[in-house]
Every structure is written in structure tokens, then in C-alpha cells.
Write a protein that holds these residues in place. Structure first.
Motif, PDB file in Angstrom:
ATOM      1  N   GLY A  82      35.211   4.863  25.575  1.00  0.00           N
ATOM      2  CA  GLY A  82      35.885   5.956  25.961  1.00  0.00           C
ATOM      3  C   GLY A  82      37.286   5.921  26.393  1.00  0.00           C
ATOM      4  O   GLY A  82      38.354   6.392  26.392  1.00  0.00           O
ATOM      5  N   SER A  91      36.545  14.509  16.708  1.00  0.00           N
ATOM      6  CA  SER A  91      38.074  13.605  16.729  1.00  0.00           C
ATOM      7  C   SER A  91      37.841  12.670  17.744  1.00  0.00           C
ATOM      8  O   SER A  91      38.634  11.683  17.452  1.00  0.00           O
ATOM      9  CB  SER A  91      39.191  14.567  16.798  1.00  0.00           C
ATOM     10  OG  SER A  91      39.126  15.437  18.151  1.00  0.00           O
ATOM     11  N   LYS A 141      31.402  19.901  24.585  1.00  0.00           N
ATOM     12  CA  LYS A 141      32.156  20.396  23.241  1.00  0.00           C
ATOM     13  C   LYS A 141      31.313  19.630  22.063  1.00  0.00           C
ATOM     14  O   LYS A 141      31.175  20.093  21.103  1.00  0.00           O
ATOM     15  CB  LYS A 141      33.534  19.655  23.062  1.00  0.00           C
ATOM     16  CG  LYS A 141      34.545  19.885  24.195  1.00  0.00           C
ATOM     17  CD  LYS A 141      35.777  19.159  23.968  1.00  0.00           C
ATOM     18  CE  LYS A 141      35.803  17.653  23.790  1.00  0.00           C
ATOM     19  NZ  LYS A 141      35.593  16.890  24.866  1.00  0.00           N
ATOM     20  N   ASP A 147      43.063  18.425  20.850  1.00  0.00           N
ATOM     21  CA  ASP A 147      44.340  19.018  20.423  1.00  0.00           C
ATOM     22  C   ASP A 147      43.959  19.851  18.981  1.00  0.00           C
ATOM     23  O   ASP A 147      44.602  19.974  18.189  1.00  0.00           O
ATOM     24  CB  ASP A 147      45.275  18.107  20.116  1.00  0.00           C
ATOM     25  CG  ASP A 147      45.038  17.008  19.146  1.00  0.00           C
ATOM     26  OD1 ASP A 147      43.929  16.895  18.897  1.00  0.00           O
ATOM     27  OD2 ASP A 147      45.559  16.187  18.441  1.00  0.00           O
ATOM     28  N   MET A 148      42.766  20.129  18.727  1.00  0.00           N
ATOM     29  CA  MET A 148      42.236  20.542  17.621  1.00  0.00           C
ATOM     30  C   MET A 148      42.935  21.999  17.438  1.00  0.00           C
ATOM     31  O   MET A 148      43.367  22.197  16.165  1.00  0.00           O
ATOM     32  CB  MET A 148      40.669  20.996  17.624  1.00  0.00           C
ATOM     33  CG  MET A 148      39.934  19.558  17.608  1.00  0.00           C
ATOM     34  SD  MET A 148      40.392  18.679  16.152  1.00  0.00           S
ATOM     35  CE  MET A 148      41.494  17.496  16.973  1.00  0.00           C
ATOM     36  N   SER A 179      41.101   6.638  25.387  1.00  0.00           N
ATOM     37  CA  SER A 179      41.894   7.327  25.869  1.00  0.00           C
ATOM     38  C   SER A 179      43.383   6.854  26.074  1.00  0.00           C
ATOM     39  O   SER A 179      44.361   7.308  25.957  1.00  0.00           O
ATOM     40  CB  SER A 179      41.644   7.641  27.609  1.00  0.00           C
ATOM     41  OG  SER A 179      42.494   8.448  28.083  1.00  0.00           O
ATOM     42  N   GLY A 203      37.703  18.341  20.345  1.00  0.00           N
ATOM     43  CA  GLY A 203      38.516  17.103  20.635  1.00  0.00           C
ATOM     44  C   GLY A 203      39.477  17.777  21.976  1.00  0.00           C
ATOM     45  O   GLY A 203      39.130  18.194  22.694  1.00  0.00           O
ATOM     46  N   SER A 209      36.413  15.789  28.684  1.00  0.00           N
ATOM     47  CA  SER A 209      35.059  15.117  28.392  1.00  0.00           C
ATOM     48  C   SER A 209      33.978  15.341  29.132  1.00  0.00           C
ATOM     49  O   SER A 209      34.345  15.778  30.286  1.00  0.00           O
ATOM     50  CB  SER A 209      35.279  13.374  28.626  1.00  0.00           C
ATOM     51  OG  SER A 209      35.698  13.268  29.921  1.00  0.00           O
TER      52      SER A 209
HETATM   53  O1   DC Z   1      35.933  13.456  23.220  1.00  0.00           O
HETATM   54  P1   DC Z   1      35.895  12.065  23.489  1.00  0.00           P
HETATM   55  O2   DC Z   1      35.482  11.749  24.834  1.00  0.00           O
HETATM   56  O3   DC Z   1      35.204  11.154  22.457  1.00  0.00           O
HETATM   57  O4   DC Z   1      37.478  11.475  23.454  1.00  0.00           O
HETATM   58  C1   DC Z   1      37.620   9.924  23.692  1.00  0.00           C
HETATM   59  C2   DC Z   1      39.234  10.027  24.108  1.00  0.00           C
HETATM   60  O5   DC Z   1      39.970  10.196  23.156  1.00  0.00           O
HETATM   61  C3   DC Z   1      39.580  10.975  25.021  1.00  0.00           C
HETATM   62  O6   DC Z   1      39.594  10.496  26.385  1.00  0.00           O
HETATM   63  C4   DC Z   1      40.969  11.478  24.508  1.00  0.00           C
HETATM   64  C5   DC Z   1      41.025  11.287  23.263  1.00  0.00           C
HETATM   65  N1   DC Z   1      41.211  12.318  22.256  1.00  0.00           N
HETATM   66  C6   DC Z   1      42.536  12.844  22.188  1.00  0.00           C
HETATM   67  O7   DC Z   1      43.201  12.234  22.729  1.00  0.00           O
HETATM   68  N2   DC Z   1      42.507  13.709  21.150  1.00  0.00           N
HETATM   69  C7   DC Z   1      41.596  14.332  20.619  1.00  0.00           C
HETATM   70  N3   DC Z   1      41.716  15.018  19.482  1.00  0.00           N
HETATM   71  C8   DC Z   1      40.189  13.649  20.758  1.00  0.00           C
HETATM   72  C9   DC Z   1      40.063  12.687  21.945  1.00  0.00           C
END
Ligand code: DC
Length: 231
Positions: A98, A36, A18, A133-134, A102, A131, A14
Motif C-alpha cells: 500500500g 484501481s 470502498k 480519481d475514478m 501510494s 479508487g 484507504s
Molecule cells: O485503494 P488502495 O489502498 O488499494 O490504493 C493504494 C494506493 O494507490 C493509495 O495509497 C493511492 C493509490 N491510488 C491512487 O492514487 N489512485 C487510485 N485510483 C487508486 C489508488
């Protein structure tokens, strides 16, 4: 084999930039975007609204599969997010959302329940997905995989500036602690832990202007033969 529809996967912790980079790259290419993280945030928010405990995995899966979401652009071009026709754009971006995201993201069955929804976003002319795991679980055949990082200090400063721009009260020590906690949660979970994949190009954005990062990603897209014209 790569996807018939070109996918650019941007993963990282984070605050690495991204979302901003993904939106700018997508705008330059005329591609769609997939945020994501917003999906996990929406699951967390929905659970809060429906009073589902973050430990009740079966109920969270039901809720995830039933999510009624809409992402659209306001007249100024900013993205707005709707959950069951309620505008949750600001609620989704909060620090609390957030941290909840998580937590739910560590549950394998919740992750599995979001796979189809995410893959369905890969439509012509192409997709920029950001994200954790994209480039690994969701789009393993992505044409280009990027892993964005930045120092913890810089990520905390960026996050603080974002919160202050939304006039959300915040201080650097708390934001830094939240980032460290979330990094730890995301990197140590058993399923799809946050880590750079061997076939991803790593870009450290510490001290690098966003324009330069976007230019680098667009150049990599050209190098990979990703169609970069809207025609
Ligand atoms: O990118 P972000 O901060 O908005 O994501 C919020 C939470 O979601 C982050 O702490 C981990 C999870 N996440 C994830 O596990 N897999 C993703 N592809 C995107 C986010």
C-alpha cells in the motif's frame, strides 16, 4: 453526457470501505468491478520484483505498460490477483504494498500509463470502479459518483481487523500511522490528489453498517436511472 455503459465511481481514502461497498454494489447490479488501487499496488510490487527504483519514472512507465494481470474469482467468490501468472493476492494487500502504491501513484506518467487499462473496464452491463480519481480523471462522466469517508480511528480499526483476519501481525498504532501517512501522500500530490469532487455524493461510513451504505448507494443508482436489473 454520461458513458453509454453506466459507471458508478467510488472514491475515498484507504479504509473507508470502498472495496467492500464496490464489490457488494456490483454483485447486486450484476456489474463488473475495477479495484484501481490494486493496479498501483501491482506496479509497486512489480517494481520490487524487477528491482526498479520507485524514483525511476521512465522504467516504471515501461513496467506499467507491460504488466500482465489477471483478476479472477476463487470458487468461494473471493477475488484472486495474478501478476505474470503468479498468485499475488496476499502480497498485493500488504501494508508495504500500500505504501509503495501510494509512492508510484504520485508519478504523473505512471498514472497516465494506467488510464487506458482502467477505461477499458467500462463494459456492458456496467462498472463499479473504486479508487481516488475514478469520478474525476478516469470516468468524469460517471452516472453516479460517491466519496466515502470514515474517521481515521475507524479506518485503522477496519484495516487492523483485515490484517488480523489474514493472520498478518499488526498493531493499531502502526496501522494508524500508515493510514495517516498514506492520506497525506495521496492528498498532497500534484496530480489527481485525493479530494471529494463537487459532483460526488459524500457518505461518512463512521459507525454505519456496510449493509446500510450499500443500500444507500443502490438507492442513489435507482435515483440516477442506472439500470438496476440484470435483465
Ligand atoms: O485503494 P488502495 O489502498 O488499494 O490504493 C493504494 C494506493 O494507490 C493509495 O495509497 C493511492 C493509490 N491510488 C491512487 O492514487 N489512485 C487510485 N485510483 C487508486 C489508488
Amino acid at each position: 453526457m454520461s458513458h453509454a455503459v453506466p459507471v458508478i465511481a467510488i472514491d475515498g481514502p484507504s479504509g473507508a470501505g470502498k472495496g467492500t461497498v464496490a464489490r457488494r454494489v456490483a454483485a447486486a447490479l450484476g456489474f463488473h468491478t475495477l479495484d484501481s488501487g490494486a493496479l498501483y499496488r501491482l506496479v509497486g510490487l512489480s517494481a520490487l520484483r524487477d528491482q526498479v527504483a520507485l524514483t525511476d519514472e521512465p522504467a516504471l512507465v515501461q513496467l506499467t505498460l507491460a504488466l500482465q494481470l489477471r483478476f479472477d474469482q476463487s470458487p468461494t467468490g473471493a477475488q484472486r490477483i495474478w501478476l505474470d501468472e503468479q498468485d499475488v493476492t496476499e502480497a498485493v494487500r500488504s501494508e508495504a504494498a500500500g505504501l509503495r502504491a501510494s509512492q508510484v501513484a504520485a508519478l504523473p506518467s505512471v498514472r497516465a500509463a494506467l488510464v487506458t487499462r482502467q477505461r477499458a473496464c467500462a463494459v456492458v452491463p456496467g462498472l463499479v470502479a473504486d479508487g481516488r480519481d475514478m469520478g474525476s480523471m478516469i470516468f468524469p462522466n460517471a452516472a453516479l459518483k460517491i466519496f466515502l469517508t470514515a474517521s481515521t480511528e475507524e479506518r485503522a480499526q477496519r484495516r487492523l481487523a483485515q490484517l488480523q483476519a489474514q493472520t498478518t501481525p499488526a498493531d493499531l498504532a502502526t496501522v494508524t500511522a500508515d493510514i495517516v501517512r498514506r492520506d497525506h501522500q495521496d492528498a498532497t500530490r500534484a496530480v489527481a490528489p485525493l479530494r471529494p469532487w463537487p459532483d460526488a455524493v459524500q457518505i461518512d461510513t463512521t459507525g454505519v453498517p456496510v449493509d446500510a451504505v450499500v443500500a444507500r448507494v443502490l438507492q442513489l443508482a435507482v435515483d440516477r436511472g442506472i439500470p438496476t436489473s440484470r435483465g
